[in-house]
Design an enzyme around this catalytic site. Sequence first.
Site, PDB file in Angstrom:
ATOM      1  N   THR A 219       6.695  10.729  -6.327  1.00 38.88           N
ATOM      2  CA  THR A 219       7.375  11.194  -4.890  1.00 38.88           C
ATOM      3  C   THR A 219       7.576   9.944  -3.813  1.00 38.88           C
ATOM      4  OG1 THR A 219       5.206  11.739  -4.505  1.00 38.88           O
ATOM      5  CG2 THR A 219       6.520  13.600  -5.171  1.00 38.88           C
TER       6      THR A 219
ATOM      7  N   ASP B 115      -0.835   2.419  -4.357  1.00 38.88           N
ATOM      8  CA  ASP B 115      -1.804   1.699  -4.899  1.00 38.88           C
ATOM      9  C   ASP B 115      -2.804   1.107  -3.639  1.00 38.88           C
ATOM     10  OD1 ASP B 115      -0.566   2.666  -6.946  1.00 38.88           O
ATOM     11  OD2 ASP B 115      -0.132   0.500  -7.760  1.00 38.88           O
TER      12      ASP B 115
HETATM   13 MG    MG Z   1      -1.434  -2.622 -10.906  1.00 42.98          MG
END
Ligand code: MG
Length: 388
Positions: free
Chosen positions: A36, A172
Amino acid sequence: MELIDNACASFEKVFGTPASACGVAPGRVEVLGNHTDYNEGFILSAAIDRHVIICGRKVEGKTATVHATAYGVSESFEIDGLMKQDANFWINYIEGVVEQLVKMGFNIGGFEAVIDGNVPLGSGLSSSAALEVATLLFLKELYPFEMDMIKVATTAQAAENQFVGVNCGILDQFSSAMGKKDHLIFLDCRDLSGYDHVPIGSDCELVIANTKASHSLADGTYNRLRESCFAAAKYFNGVLDKTVTHLRDVIFEEFEKNVDGLDSADMPRAKHVVTENERVLTGVAALKSGDLKTMGECMQSSHYSSRDDFGNSCKELDIMVECAQGIDGLYGCRLSGGGFGGCTVNLVAADKAESFSKELATRYQDKTGLVPEMHICKAADGAFGKSF
Ligand code: MG
Ligand code: ADP
């Protein structure tokens, strides 16, 4: 934190002097919201209680020397002459962060450092983002400058995109920088200030199961999926009475009404993204009212949507999800991350996490012959820097 003490002890052993500062950053897991991010949609993730630590001290001059305990090797570079390196590839994550800081006009000088920690490398728990975020916060301790944590995340992402050359989304680094103990992170990828911390409570744990399968995704496949999403957004922009720049702008009702004119390959992919955004919102609302059962169901249907509509699951991920069904303590599970291998994430009652993890590993190994790597994790606080 014992990990910090260990890292500092390693530093002293390698460089012969005590460390003066450290940066500490957690790995992360995507709990809901599959593919998404580049559709400017919603994500639920967690920082996890596995950390990358980088500690060290300033030195005169413009040379940086870094030792990675994971590899038992040291590497150096010149801050005024940053160059991508092939031999010790991991140094590029450090250089990438330095490059961004220098570009912003911060005066970064020489340093010596050790990288240590317990985020498994290359397992999909984002050790790379943790390394970048930790590096940035470590350098902020050594050569102080002002930067808020959202900017820390976007700067670390830029380092990975531009210097390392991996085109990762913001999930991340944002999760590593912005985690909160016992909470998931809700992120609106269109507007990073639109984030929220949603409690999962201390009686839930995240059991992450690495299938140990990796089907060379080939960037080709990943890019084709992205292109499909963008093409579908373009189609909806033409047929809907509003501006659609990304699939984020389409709700399921609009999707259903106009689905007939949509390209047949783009159709299921768009359906996944549209429904996945709604599942994230449903999951957030459920968590806020303490309804873990509904949250678990959202995770479960997310997996089936990735498998049947988006097409980024694989045999091993499907087996891991099926093996988990019926094990005591499970609320829900799904593939996590890009797909085509890697990990599943299981939301499990804390007092059952240990037995759940053992049983899942046994079932999976019996079925596939592969030995999975299991991680029982708690949602953790985000990254920080510290001077001693
Ligand atoms: Mg990575
Ligand atoms: P993931 O982010 O899912 O763990 P990546 O392939 O994106 O997988 O990043 C893994 C790479 O990041 C490693 O191969 C290494 O180059 C670097 N890295 C991560 N953690 C460390 C560490 N503790 N020490 C040295 N390098 C690390």
